[in-house]
Design a protein around this motif. Structure first.
Motif, mmCIF file in Angstrom:
data_model
loop_
_atom_site.group_PDB
_atom_site.id
_atom_site.type_symbol
_atom_site.label_atom_id
_atom_site.label_comp_id
_atom_site.label_asym_id
_atom_site.label_seq_id
_atom_site.Cartn_x
_atom_site.Cartn_y
_atom_site.Cartn_z
ATOM 1 N N ASP A 197 0.851 -1.195 0.000
ATOM 2 C CA ASP A 197 0.000 0.000 0.000
ATOM 3 C C ASP A 197 0.887 1.246 0.000
ATOM 4 O O ASP A 197 1.543 1.565 0.979
ATOM 5 N N ARG A 198 0.882 1.964 -1.130
ATOM 6 C CA ARG A 198 1.762 3.131 -1.276
ATOM 7 C C ARG A 198 1.460 4.201 -0.226
ATOM 8 O O ARG A 198 2.378 4.815 0.323
ATOM 9 N N GLU A 199 0.176 4.447 0.015
ATOM 10 C CA GLU A 199 -0.178 5.490 0.977
ATOM 11 C C GLU A 199 0.341 5.154 2.367
ATOM 12 O O GLU A 199 0.828 6.031 3.092
ATOM 13 N N LEU A 200 0.236 3.901 2.746
ATOM 14 C CA LEU A 200 0.740 3.474 4.046
ATOM 15 C C LEU A 200 2.262 3.604 4.106
ATOM 16 O O LEU A 200 2.821 4.111 5.084
ATOM 17 N N LEU A 201 2.948 3.165 3.048
ATOM 18 C CA LEU A 201 4.412 3.205 3.035
ATOM 19 C C LEU A 201 4.944 4.633 2.964
ATOM 20 O O LEU A 201 6.098 4.878 3.312
ATOM 21 N N ASP A 202 4.116 5.550 2.527
ATOM 22 C CA ASP A 202 4.559 6.947 2.516
ATOM 23 C C ASP A 202 4.501 7.580 3.906
ATOM 24 O O ASP A 202 4.874 8.743 4.082
#
Length: 541
Positions: A197-202
């Protein structure tokens, strides 16, 4: 002592001897770390080793602080009450007993100083969007996404210093994901998260890239990691070009040297045959020439070998970015052609879908909605796996359905044999040629499906459906990015770029849906399908 975890010379191998890590060293301090890597690189295995669910073959894991672990697949005992699943049932019972006038010492010992256990629990549930759950409610009434958040709430209430999260956003709807993001952003201790999940990893502070049994560290969030990786890969590709040029140069110089040595040999033989010098002089000259020629040849061969080694090292530094590239002309659907019709459908589980819905031509439709809204049930009804109670769900073209469980594959059969089940008229050579485009080349096509990693299994299932006969002109996908690494998500996206039929995709992954070129967004809520826009979903209330 501040919380931390350290892996020292950590080694692990599966019972059949297959190694996962050999002498892995890593240290994680306070802050949020994103653990990334391709499917099969050992991310989940590493979390299980830290959590104590697996035992290292060698080396050690040392943790300063209590560990909380949220696995990929959360299963809760449906016979439990919510307070039992949260681990507060005993304290809550003791509190109620004391409030009722029972002053037995055992109640005070059970409660300790946690007099506000109920208030704290309800506040935590509220922060995760679970405020509607009563503490006396049965876990069997909780949806899959709520189960994940309930397990996370239990961890938060336990106040562990070290928190391990493995693909925590799987099965979470957009609303639940926002709650999880907020919990991660405010985490005060050590947090190690595996996710696609890109949003989480950001939201992380650093990225640990697990590759070939080693970890490479990158400061900043996932976007910063991608930028740094792009710079690294550009430099690596330049090194490959330079190493290739050097290798070609060394090959030419070795060839030139061999030509010159051959000429010298012919000249020496000519002098020997003509006997223009004394025999002893010519013999000494011949031996010196042979010795010089040998040294010259060895020097150039060593240079060529060194150039080859530099080229191999440079190539190894460039990541495998193979993409699925397939030509699927038979999946094409003419614009305006009827593909799918729904008429007053009442699925076996869930509310009735009032009115109708029509899908025409090569439309790409995203199906979104909260957990438990009935998206999977609707897809299974369209696919013919479930009969509707009333109404009609009719597909006008050949369709294929890829469920979350990926159970379209027979684990005892090879990848090629699985595809052959869906395309019985295709020759083995044709199947293998087409599988190569899905990155199953040579012996990889003969691997048993049961031995495939998560990403490979998904790719094999996708190949089986997309290469099926007749070619599917409607493809139904249910949460296709669950458990996929970033490389596999990119491979899925490029494969679907070649697909020319209609798509109906149920997913909570907005960046993925946006990358597919979605033409219509459907929100399933309260038994109704309504058109919506991605902007309305980006920040749900």
């Amino acid at each position: 002592m501040s919380p931390s975890l350290t892996c020292t010379s950590l080694s692990f191998a599966w019972p059949d001897g297959t190694p996962v890590f050999e002498s892995l060293d890593a240290a994680f301090g306070p802050g949020r770390t994103g653990l990334v890597g391709v499917n099969g690189s050992g991310k989940t295995t590493l979390l299980k080793l830290i959590a104590g669910e697996l035992t290292p073959t060698d080396g050690a894991v040392r943790v300063a602080g209590e560990v909380g672990y949220l696995p990929q697949n959360v299963t809760l005992d449906t016979a439990l009450r919510v307070d039992e699943a949260l681990g507060i049932a005993a304290k809550r019972a003791a509190l109620h007993a004391i409030e009722a006038g029972d002053t037995a010492e055992e109640h005070f010992e059970t409660l300790g100083d946690d007099w506000d256990v109920e208030e704290r629990t309800l506040a935590t549930l509220g922060e995760l969007g679970l405020g509607h759950l009563g503490l006396d409610r049965g876990v069997g009434e909780v949806s899959g996404g709520e189960s994940v958040l309930l397990r996370l709430a239990a961890l938060l209430l336990g106040r562990p210093e070290v928190l391990l999260l493995d693909e925590p956003t799987n099965n979470l709807d957009l609303y639940a994901r926002r709650r999880l993001y907020a919990a991660v952003a405010s985490w005060p201790g050590v947090l190690l998260v595996v996710s696609h999940d890109r949003e989480l990893l950001d939201l992380v502070d650093q990225v640990a890239d697990l590759r070939a049994g080693e970890i490479t560290w990158y400061g900043g969030n996932f976007s910063a990691y991608e930028d740094a990786l792009a710079v690294e890969q550009e430099a690596a590709e330049r090194m490959v070009r330079a190493a290739e040029a050097d290798w070609r140069k060394q090959k030419r110089e070795l060839a030139d040297a061999q030509v010159k040595l051959a000429r010298r040999k012919r000249y020496g033989q000519k002098m020997w045959d003509s006997k223009r010098e004394p025999k002893i002089v010519m013999g000494a000259r011949k031996r010196a020439a042979q010795e010089s020629a040998g040294k010259h040849r060895i020097l150039h061969e060593e240079r060529l070998a060194e150039a080859r080694e530099r080229l191999d090292e440079a190539v190894d530094a460039v990541r495998d970015d193979d993409e699925i590239r397939v030509d699927l002309p038979h999946t094409a659907v003419p614009p305006g052609r009827d593909v799918l019709t729904l008429r007053d459908v009442e699925p076996a589980y869930g509310g009735r879908l009032a009115g109708g819905f029509e899908l025409r031509g090569p439309e790409r439709v995203a199906l979104v909605g909260r957990n438990g809204a009935g998206k999977t049930t609707l897809l299974r009804t369209i696919a013919g796996e479930l009969e509707p109670v009333t109404g009609q769900a009719r597909a006008h073209v050949p369709l294929r359905f890829l469920p979350q469980r990926l159970d379209v594959l027979d684990g005892d059969l090879s990848v090629a044999q699985n595809v052959a089940r869906f395309a019985p008229g295709a020759t083995d050579n044709r199947i293998r040629a087409r599988l190569a485009r899905f990155l199953f080349r040579g012996a990889r096509a003969d691997q048993r499906a049961a031995t495939l990693s998560g990403g490979e299994r998904f790719r094999a299932a996708l190949a089986a459906l997309m290469l099926a006969e007749p070619a599917p002109q409607l493809l139904l996908l249910d949460e296709p990015t669950n458990n996929l690494d970033m490389a596999s998500v990119r491979q899925l996206t490029t494969a679907l770029e070649s697909y020319q039929g209609a798509l109906l995709v149920a997913s909570h992954d907005l960046p993925f849906l946006t990358s597919l070129g979605i033409t219509r967004w459907l929100l399933l809520e309260g038994g109704e399908l309504t058109e919506t826009r991605p902007e309305a979903l980006a920040d749900p209330a």
